[in-house]
Design an enzyme around this catalytic site. Structure first.
Site, short mmCIF file in Angstrom:
data_model
loop_
_atom_site.label_atom_id
_atom_site.label_comp_id
_atom_site.label_asym_id
_atom_site.label_seq_id
_atom_site.Cartn_x
_atom_site.Cartn_y
_atom_site.Cartn_z
N VAL A 24 0.90 -1.19 0.05
CA VAL A 24 0.02 -0.10 -0.05
C VAL A 24 0.80 1.18 -0.04
O VAL A 24 1.86 1.29 0.89
CB VAL A 24 -0.96 0.11 1.21
CG1 VAL A 24 -1.69 1.40 1.13
CG2 VAL A 24 -1.70 -1.22 1.17
N ASP A 133 -12.57 -10.56 9.14
CA ASP A 133 -11.10 -10.49 9.63
C ASP A 133 -11.04 -9.01 10.54
O ASP A 133 -10.06 -8.23 10.06
CB ASP A 133 -10.05 -10.45 8.46
CG ASP A 133 -8.49 -10.54 9.25
OD1 ASP A 133 -8.47 -11.14 10.15
OD2 ASP A 133 -7.64 -10.24 8.35
#
Length: 358
Positions: A24, A133
Site C-alpha cells: 500500500v 477479519d
C-alpha cells in the site's frame, strides 16, 4: 526516497505498508489533486488469476459500502503490468500501532471505537457483507479519533459462494471466532462480532483474550478455553462493558449478539451507565461447560503440533519461518496449517491424528 512511477494518473509519494498480497502506497491522484491509498498487487501474484480476482472482489465489496466508518473505494485498474485498487487515504494510525504504543485504553475510548465499528458492521450487514477479519490491524484511527474499518480482502458477500471452497481457515488466530477457526463456511455476522469482542478485550486489558507460543496451542485455547474476565484483569472497567465483551466472546454463536444493531443497543446503555440486557445465567452456564472440558482437549502436546507443522510444511512447500503467531493476515500457508491443526484437535487419539496427517 524516490519510487518508480508506472501509473499515468497516480504519483507514488510514500510506502505505507505491505502484506501477503501486496503493498500500500500513499499517492496523489493527479486529475483530482487528492491524496489516496494505492494498493498494488505483488507482481509475482499478478500472474495468478485467483489473487487478481481477490483484489477485484475486495474493490467491488468496498464500492458497495458508503459509511463514515468504512474506508471509501475510489478506483480499480490495471496498468504497466500492475493490478491496483485505489481507496481513501486515512491520515492516522492503525489500532494495532496504538495498542503497541499505549497498551490498554480507558473505557471511554474502548466504547467509542466499539460503537463506531459496530455501526460500520451494521451497515455492511445491511448490504449482505461480512468482514471475516476484524482485528486491531484493520481498524484505522484518524487524527480526529474517527475509526475506519479497512482491508476487506477476506470479506464475503452473500453471492461469494466459492470464496472458501478450498476449506482454508480465514481470519487472524488471536481474534478469530471458534466456528470460523474450524469451518470457514460457518462464519457469519456473529463471527465478526466475536472478533470485535476480542479486539475490545485487547483494548481494555492491553492483551488479546488468548496467547500462546504456537498457532496450534492458540487455536486450542480459542476452541476450548474461556477467556479471562475483563473486570478481573482491569478493575477500573465497568461491569457493564465487561459483560458486553464477555457476551461477544461466547463460544456458542447463539449466545452472542445476533446482529450489530443488537450490540449497539447495549453499548449505548453502557454509555448511559445503564445495565446491558444480558442473560448472565446463560453465559455462566457456558463458562461452566467450557471449564468441564477434559484437559486433554484443552492442551495440545508440543511434539504433535510440531509434527503437524513439519509434515504440512514438507507436503505443501511451506516456509516455516513465515508461520508466526501475530497480527498478520492473508497468508494462505498459515491458513492451511491452522485448518489442519484445528482438525487434529478434534480427533480423540494420537493414531487418528497421525492418520489425518498422512
Amino acid at each position: 526516497m524516490s519510487f518508480a512511477q508506472p501509473f499515468a494518473n497516480y504519483e507514488i509519494l510514500a510506502r505505507v505498508g505491505s502484506g501477503a498480497m501486496g503493498t500500500v502506497f500513499k499517492a496523489r491522484q493527479k486529475h483530482l489533486e487528492r491524496i489516496v491509498a494505492l494498493k498494488v498487487l505483488k507482481p509475482a501474484l499478478a500472474r495468478d488469476a485467483r489473487y487478481v480476482e481477490r483484489l477485484e472482489r475486495e474493490a467491488r465489496i468496498v464500492a458497495k459500502l458508503n459509511h463514515q466508518n468504512i474506508v471509501t473505494a475510489y478506483d480499480l485498474g490495471h496498468e504497466a503490468g500492475y493490478h491496483y485498487f485505489v481507496m481513501e487515504f486515512v491520515e492516522g494510525r492503525s489500532l494495532r500501532q496504538l495498542l503497541a504504543e499505549w497498551g490498554a485504553f480507558p473505557e471511554r475510548q474502548v466504547l467509542d471505537v466499539a460503537i463506531q465499528v459496530a455501526d460500520a458492521l451494521a451497515h455492511a450487514f445491511d448490504c449482505g457483507i461480512i468482514h471475516r477479519d476484524i482485528k486491531p490491524g484493520n481498524i484505522l484511527i484518524d487524527q480526529d479519533g474517527r475509526a475506519k474499518l479497512t482491508d476487506m480482502g477476506l470479506a464475503k458477500a452473500e453471492t461469494d459462494l466459492a470464496l472458501t471452497r478450498d476449506g482454508a481457515t480465514v481470519g487472524t488466530p488471536q481474534y478469530i471466532a471458534p466456528e470460523q477457526a474450524t469451518n470457514p463456511q460457518a462464519a457469519d455476522i456473529r463471527s465478526d462480532l466475536y472478533s470485535l469482542g476480542a479486539t475490545l478485550f485487547h483494548m481494555a486489558t492491553g492483551q488479546p483474550p488468548f496467547r500462546a507460543d504456537a498457532i496450534g496451542e492458540l487455536i486450542a485455547k480459542v476452541l476450548h478455553e474461556r477467556p479471562p474476565s475483563v473486570v478481573d484483569l482491569v478493575p477500573e472497567i465497568s461491569d457493564g462493558l465487561s459483560l458486553v465483551i464477555r457476551k461477544l466472546l461466547a463460544k456458542d454463536p447463539s449466545l452472542r449478539y445476533q446482529t450489530p444493531r443488537e450490540l449497539l443497543e447495549d453499548l449505548h446503555r453502557v454509555e448511559r451507565r445503564e445495565r446491558p440486557r444480558i442473560g448472565r445465567e446463560e453465559l455462566e452456564a457456558q463458562d461452566d461447560a467450557v471449564a468441564r472440558v477434559p484437559p486433554r482437549r484443552q492442551r495440545v502436546p508440543r511434539n504433535l503440533v510440531g509434527a503437524a507443522i513439519l509434515l504440512v510444511t514438507f507436503a505443501g512447500g511451506i516456509v516455516v519461518g513465515r508461520l508466526v503467531v501475530g497480527d498478520v493476515t492473508g497468508a494462505p500457508e498459515r491458513d492451511r496449517v491452522a485448518t489442519v491443526v484445528a482438525e487434529l484437535l478434534e480427533l480423540p487419539r494420537d493414531i487418528d491424528r497421525f492418520a489425518r496427517l498422512q
